[in-house]
Structure formats: structure tokens, C-alpha cells
Design an enzyme around this catalytic site. Structure first.
Site, PDB file in Angstrom:
ATOM      1  N   GLU A   1      14.693  44.102   3.767  1.00  0.00           N
ATOM      2  CA  GLU A   1      15.139  42.864   3.089  1.00  0.00           C
ATOM      3  C   GLU A   1      15.594  43.187   1.667  1.00  0.00           C
ATOM      4  O   GLU A   1      15.120  42.599   0.690  1.00  0.00           O
ATOM      5  CB  GLU A   1      14.037  41.791   3.138  1.00  0.00           C
ATOM      6  CG  GLU A   1      13.739  41.377   4.570  1.00  0.00           C
ATOM      7  CD  GLU A   1      12.933  40.090   4.747  1.00  0.00           C
ATOM      8  OE1 GLU A   1      12.402  39.556   3.760  1.00  0.00           O
ATOM      9  OE2 GLU A   1      12.838  39.627   5.905  1.00  0.00           O
TER      10      GLU A   1
ATOM     11  N   GLU B   1      12.596  41.991  12.580  1.00  0.00           N
ATOM     12  CA  GLU B   1      11.577  40.967  12.284  1.00  0.00           C
ATOM     13  C   GLU B   1      12.045  39.668  12.921  1.00  0.00           C
ATOM     14  O   GLU B   1      13.159  39.209  12.664  1.00  0.00           O
ATOM     15  CB  GLU B   1      11.384  40.776  10.777  1.00  0.00           C
ATOM     16  CG  GLU B   1      10.644  41.918  10.131  1.00  0.00           C
ATOM     17  CD  GLU B   1      10.269  41.663   8.665  1.00  0.00           C
ATOM     18  OE1 GLU B   1      10.029  40.501   8.287  1.00  0.00           O
ATOM     19  OE2 GLU B   1      10.239  42.640   7.911  1.00  0.00           O
TER      20      GLU B   1
ATOM     21  N   GLN C   1       4.030  39.567  13.800  1.00  0.00           N
ATOM     22  CA  GLN C   1       3.635  40.944  13.715  1.00  0.00           C
ATOM     23  C   GLN C   1       2.605  41.208  14.802  1.00  0.00           C
ATOM     24  O   GLN C   1       2.147  40.290  15.457  1.00  0.00           O
ATOM     25  CB  GLN C   1       3.064  41.261  12.346  1.00  0.00           C
ATOM     26  CG  GLN C   1       4.080  41.042  11.230  1.00  0.00           C
ATOM     27  CD  GLN C   1       3.661  41.675   9.887  1.00  0.00           C
ATOM     28  OE1 GLN C   1       2.696  42.388   9.785  1.00  0.00           O
ATOM     29  NE2 GLN C   1       4.419  41.346   8.850  1.00  0.00           N
TER      30      GLN C   1
HETATM   31  O1  AHR Z   1       6.665  39.523   8.136  1.00  0.00           O
HETATM   32  C1  AHR Z   1       6.338  38.996   6.886  1.00  0.00           C
HETATM   33  C2  AHR Z   1       7.433  39.225   5.884  1.00  0.00           C
HETATM   34  O2  AHR Z   1       8.570  38.508   6.218  1.00  0.00           O
HETATM   35  C3  AHR Z   1       7.918  40.634   5.720  1.00  0.00           C
HETATM   36  O3  AHR Z   1       7.109  41.375   4.884  1.00  0.00           O
HETATM   37  C4  AHR Z   1       9.260  40.452   5.119  1.00  0.00           C
HETATM   38  O4  AHR Z   1      10.138  41.493   5.435  1.00  0.00           O
HETATM   39  C5  AHR Z   1       9.711  39.103   5.657  1.00  0.00           C
HETATM   40  O5  AHR Z   1      10.214  38.293   4.683  1.00  0.00           O
END
Ligand code: AHR
Length: 660
Positions: A194, A312, A361
Site C-alpha cells: 500500500e 488483501e 487475514q
Molecule cells: O489487513 C489490515 C491492513 O489493511 C493491512 O495492514 C493494510 O495493508 C491494509 O490497509
């Protein structure tokens, strides 16, 4: 009591309005060419809340049963869903992580503040070696996310060297001193995370240059090839993708995409149908994002060499009451299971471009597979979706066409049904169906093309309530069940897909393969024609006159070539030993392609260094027409054509298989 009554009321309302809708589905097994990369089923684990610490890592001295400090129960569960790849250490954490703080004796590792996630102290007890041990125990590939935001080029370059080199150097000596003699050979490396936000607030032009710069010094050692993944866009930021493709193509193997389905500030299980619909709508945007980012990529990379890596994705709610807001701990309900299935169907259906995805996650954070509490562990509805969908990993994608009724809520509508399908190496056809409508059953009339079915079985994940979930007290409220609401019909099957359900059907049968060719008096060897000229891509051979022609035993570059600026066209037949799925590989410098029975199978065209491309075809035993093109401009030269098939390890196509 009030809550209980409300739940009963909502259930009764849903039941009262339940009805059936009809839906048509065509599953067409005729052109099986693209594999669903197993890495679409990848995971993400960040130093965030209780993902790593407590969720995975408890330390060797813990009373919780562990192997080398890693929880046995969690590993066992992760092995079951066949996690293929795991991204680490972030997320936002990655761009503040200094890997050298996480190696060597634990007592000597410096602590740091995890500024992104709750401001807690990170003692670095889980670092590079522990992560690679975790991947070893799961049996998955590691994916490191490098620090570009606050780390130096040298730091990232040395991390790659520490992990991947077997040369003699200060980094490899350090690794050996820390107990690891041989390099691990890690393939997947992210260049920042990001970078438009927590990873440095960069503009795309600046970051594209950083990708080139950092990527330059991420070296390849020995046989350890790298797959570099550049930071990509958030949701619908097509401008980011455009700039990256324009300015950094050739410096990345993958470009990422992040999309979270956020909700309106409520916890995961606290919603009514409005909350359900909003989450479905937000989730299904993934289809639009993947399609549009792929279109931008296609303009620069029509042969789809750069993968779109959705590293993600998932749902994001308000944290559970009483937990640290920086720890992103949320429950996981039937609604999450449905959103997971929608996303996985979308990724499967875009598997020509999407070749990795990592749900956020893995444990205890956001849309987790697993929740832990001290020595207890529960599996979430999302886990079960990954479990029943794992049959698609590395299977051949099958085209599905759905005519779905609408799921209508408050004058807004969404397609009620989505699906994907694949055929595995044993010839089993798997169809994953998802009904997002919490009130209507979908009566599916499914036509099967080019697949003769003999028997069907199925699994379903569903619940009576939209917010049904597993808890430490009741861990099996949402779990897969046997599914039998289908029947075989002429040319296909009918399925009754209950409201808010995910079903995976397994069909045993066989593909109706195109017949092999009848060749009279085949002679050994492959024909070739040799041409001279300068090309940037494979020439249109038909309009050229060959300098000479002949027969070769195998696909090799003919002798007496001009060294550079020449091309060769090979044609003949390949004799396939048994019916089945074959993978063809061409490693070449410069460009090549491979065509079987007039279908382009491998496209490795363009001027480039030695690069291997592969693709698959399902073939009947017997003779098939094979054509291979090769051209050489200047510089290095390489040309190998290999095959892998049922009980046949990858090998150069043997001379005994080639005829004219
Ligand atoms: O997954 C949580 C967060 O979300 C991560 O650290 C980031 O990359 C995203 O904004």
C-alpha cells in the site's frame, strides 16, 4: 431475551418470504486451457493483534501444544485446507519492519513499537526463521513483503541475499551462524505494501520508479528465481494500475490489488437484511475491479505475463466489544462465508490474470479462518468455504454461464447466484455454487457440455440465520454438510440451492475429448523450416519463404543457423500415450509459441531473455498436430520444449513422441 426474540422474528420473516426462483447454468468443458492457480487460495498473516502472537506463535515453552513454538492445532487446521502460499509480515507493518531485528538469539532481538496496530511492543520473537518454519510446517510457499516505505534498498537487497543465496557473503555467513546452512529459495517477494497509503503515501509515478530501483537490487541467486510483486491499486484506482503498467512493466511479475468490503460501523454479527445486502453489494464490486484492472493491464500486457495478485481482500467490521480497536478482531458469520465464496468464484473465473490472492487475514484478524482463545481454537464459516473450495486448486478452469434471477432488496438488485467450475487431474468436475439471497431457493437447470457425468455428490454450507457463527462455546453451528438436493437429467442436472448457501458439487465422469488424428505411415521426427530476418515478435511464417527445411529428431535449433536474426517453424504430430491432462512448457530466448490441433497452447512471444511459459491441454491418446515457432533476434539463445502428463514427469518432449 430481547435479542433472542429478534432473532426468532427475523428467522420467521425470512421463512415466510422464502420462495424458489429458476436459474439456468451452462457448464462447458470444451476448451480446457487455463489452470486455476492454487495460490488464489493464499493467506495473509501480519504482525497485527493476535494473528502471529498467540494465534500462531506461542513459543517453545508454552503449555499450548506446539512444534518449535508454533501451535499444533492451528497447523493441523491449515494443512487441511491446503494453504498454498502465505504473505508476511504485513500489511502496513511491513513498511516499518526491519528484518535484521528479527533474526539471531531471541534475547538479543531489539523490541519496537507496532505503530500501525495498537501501539503495542513487538519483541521480534517471530522473525524470518520462524516464519519460514511456519511455512514448512503448513507445507506452503512463503511470500515476503519487503519494506520500501521506511527501509533502504540495501536492506531489502540483503534480505533476499540472506534468504536465497548459497554464495559466500556476510549475509549468508550470518544466516549460517543463525542455524540455517542452506538457502530457503523464496520465490515470492513484495516490493512494499500500500505504497499509496501506509507504505509511504507515494504517488504512482514515484512508486513506479521505486519498484524499478528496489527491484533491480533484489537479485537472483543460483536456481532461486524471484517472482516480484509490485504494490498495486486500492479498489477502483485504475490510474495507479495504468501508471504502473506504463512505467514499471518488465520490473514486476505481479501487480497487486487490495479491496476490503467495509461495513457501516457495526460488529460482524450485528446486522439485519440491510447489512447483509450492503456487504454483498460491496463484495461483488470485486468482479468489476478485477475486470477493469485486467483491462488496463491487457492494454500493456496482452499476453497476460504480469499476474494480478489480490493480496488483501475480505470483510472489515467494527471490532468485537472489549477488544483492542487496533487488533481488528472480528467474528465471522454465514454472511462472511457467502462473501468468501463470491470472491473465490470471481478469482477462479479470472484465473487467466488473477494468479494469487491472499485473504486478510489467516488467524484472529479481520476475515479469519481461525479464531483462538488461549488453548482453544475454532474454525470460522470462511474456513469451511476454503475447505470445500480447495478442489479447485490447480484444476483446469471450466467456463460457466449463469442466467441468474435478481436478489432484490429495497429497490436495489444483485445477481442472486454465482458460480465457477473446474476439472481436476482425475477428471472430476467440481462446480461451486453460491446463493447470496437469504430468502429464495435457486432452482438451477444445469446443462453440461462435453462432460459425461456418471455420479454426483455434494457438500453444502448454510445456516438458518444470516448471522449464524461458531463460538468457543458452540464451535460447530456453521459447518459443511452432505448435500443431496440434485438430480441427474438428460444432458445435465437440476439443483435446488437453498437460500444463503454455498454448495460444491463433485461430478465423476469424463470429458468428451476431441478425437485424435488418424495418420497413415507416420515417420519419425519433426519437420522444420528455417528463415532469416530481424523480428521483434514471431513472424507470420506463411508469408515468408524458407531458406531451407528438413527433419529433426526433436525440438532443437537447427545447426548452421546465422547465430542471430533467424526464425524456425516446426510442424508435425505428437503421439500422446494416454487420455489426460498435459502441460506444455517452452523455455526460450527470444520468442516462441506452441499450437496443438490449431489451438494456441503456449505463448512465449516477444524479444526476451530466457523465460519459461506453460499451459495445459486435455488430449485423447493418439496423434495430434503440433506446431512450434521460434525466433532469435540478438543476445542470448535458449529453446526447450517440455511436456508433463499423467504419470509423466516434466521432460523435454521425447524424440519417440514426434512424427511427420
Ligand atoms: O489487513 C489490515 C491492513 O489493511 C493491512 O495492514 C493494510 O495493508 C491494509 O490497509
Amino acid at each position: 431475551m430481547k435479542k433472542y426474540l429478534a432473532a426468532i422474528l427475523s428467522l420467521l420473516t425470512l421463512a415466510a418470504s422464502a420462495h424458489a426462483q429458476t436459474c439456468t447454468l451452462v457448464v462447458d468443458a470444451s476448451n480446457l486451457r487455463i489452470k486455476i492457480n492454487k495460490n488464489i487460495y493464499g493467506q495473509f498473516s501480519e504482525h497485527l493483534g493476535n494473528c502471529i502472537y498467540d494465534g500462531i506463535w506461542v513459543g517453545e515453552k508454552s503449555k499450548i501444544p506446539n512444534t518449535n513454538g508454533i501451535r499444533n492445532d492451528v497447523i493441523e487446521a491449515l494443512k487441511r485446507i491446503r494453504v498454498p502460499v502465505l504473505r508476511w509480515p504485513g500489511g502496513c507493518f511491513a513498511d516499518e519492519y526491519h528484518w535484521k531485528d528479527g533474526i539471531g538469539p531471541h534475547e538479543k532481538r531489539p523490541a519496537m513499537i507496532n505503530t500501525n496496530w495498537g501501539g503495542v511492543t513487538e519483541d521480534n520473537s517471530f522473525g524470518t526463521h520462524e516464519f519460514l518454519e511456519l511455512c514448512r510446517q503448513i507445507g506452503c510457499e512463503p511470500y515476503f513483503s519487503g519494506n520500501v516505505g521506511s527501509g533502504t534498498v540495501q536492506e531489502l537487497s540483503q534480505w533476499v541475499e540472506y534468504v536465497n543465496s548459497d554464495n559466500v557473503s556476510p549475509m549468508t555467513e550470518l544466516r549460517k551462524k543463525n542455524g540455517q546452512e542452506k538457502s530457503w529459495g523464496v520465490k515470492y517477494w513484495g516490493i512494499g505494501n500500500e505504497s499509496w497509503g501506509c507504505g509511504g503515501n507515494m504517488r504512482p509515478e514515484f512508486y513506479a520508479d521505486q519498484t524499478r530501483r528496489y527491484g533491480t537490487y533484489m537479485r537472483e541467486y543460483g536456481q532461486n528465481k524471484l517472482f516480484k510483486i509490485a504494490c498495486g491499486a486500492s479498489s477502483d484506482d485504475y490510474q495507479w494500475t495504468e501508471v504502473m503498467m506504463k512505467n514499471a512493466l518488465g520490473h514486476m511479475s505481479g501487480l497487486s490489488l487490495h479491496h476490503y468490503a467495509f461495513n457501516d460501523g457495526k460488529t460482524a454479527a450485528d446486522f439485519n437484511e440491510g447489512g447483509w445486502f450492503a456487504m454483498m453489494k460491496n463484495t461483488l464490486l470485486m468482479e468489476e475491479y478485477v475486470t477493469k484492472h485486467s483491462a488496463v493491464m491487457d492494454a500493456y500486457d496482452p499476453n497476460k505475463k504480469v499476474a494480478l495478485v489480490v493480496d488483501e481482500w475480505g470483510t472489515w467490521y467494527k471490532v468485537e466489544p472489549g477488544t483492542n480497536p487496533g487488533f481488528l478482531f472480528q467474528q465471522n458469520t454465514m454472511r462472511d462465508a457467502i462473501t468468501a465464496a463470491c470472491n473465490l468464484n470471481i478469482f477462479n473465473n479470472h484465473c487467466d490474470r488473477v494468479r494469487m490472492a491472499n485473504i486478510a487475514q489467516m488467524v484472529n484478524v479481520l476475515q479469519a479462518m481461525i479464531l483462538t482463545k488461549e488453548d482453544k481454537m475454532i474454525l470460522t464459516p470462511t474456513y469451511h468455504v476454503f475447505d470445500i473450495f480447495k478442489v479447485h486448486q490447480n484444476a483446469l478452469w471450466v467456463k460457466t454461464t449463469v442466467q441468474s434471477p435478481d436478489y432484490v432488496y429495497n429497490n436495489e438488485k444483485l445477481p442472486a447466484m454465482n458460480c465457477s467450475a473446474s476439472i481436476d487431474e482425475n477428471g472430476k468436475l467440481h462446480i461451486s455454487l453460491c446463493n447470496i439471497d437469504p430468502r429464495s431457493t435457486q432452482q438451477i437447470d444445469c446443462e453440461l457440455k462435453k462432460y459425461k457425468v456418471q455420479s454426483v455428490s455434494g457438500q453444502i454450507l448454510t445456516a438458518n440465520e444470516m448471522n449464524a457463527h461458531n463460538s468457543f462455546e458452540k464451535p460447530n453451528v456453521v459447518a459443511p454438510q452432505k448435500f443431496a438436493k440434485f438430480s441427474l437429467s438428460k444432458g445435465g442436472l437440476t439443483v435446488s440451492l437453498p437460500p444463503m448457501s454455498v454448495v460444491v458439487l463433485e461430478l465423476e465422469g469424463s470429458c468428451e475429448l476431441a478425437s485424435a488424428l488418424e495418420i497413415k505411415n507416420p515417420k519419425s521426427g519433426i519437420l522444420y523450416e528455417y528463415y532469416e530476418g530481424y523480428w521483434k515478435n514471431l513472424p507470420a511464417f506463411n508469408g515468408l519463404s524458407a531458406k531451407r527445411s528438413g527433419v529433426l529428431d526433436q525440438f532443437v535449433i537447427p545447426d548452421n543457423n546465422s547465430g542471430e536474426n533467424f526464425a524456425v517453424r516446426y510442424s508435425g504430430y505428437i503421439k500422446i500415450p494416454t487420455d489426460g491432462l498435459y502441460t506444455f512448457y517452452i523455455n526460450s530466448d527470444d520468442g516462441t509459441d506452441l499450437v496443438i490441433d490449431d489451438n494456441l497452447i503456449v505463448d512465449n512471444d516477444g524479444q526476451h531473455a530466457s523465460v519459461e511459459q506453460s499451459s495445459t491441454a486435455v488430449l485423447k491418446a493418439g496423434y495430434h498436430q503440433i506446431k512450434v515457432g521460434f525466433f532469435q533476434a540478438g543476445g542470448g539463445k535458449a529453446f526447450d520444449v517440455s511436456i508433463e502428463g499423467p504419470n509423466i514427469a516434466k521432460q523435454i518432449i521425447p524424440a519417440a513422441w514426434l512424427f511427420n
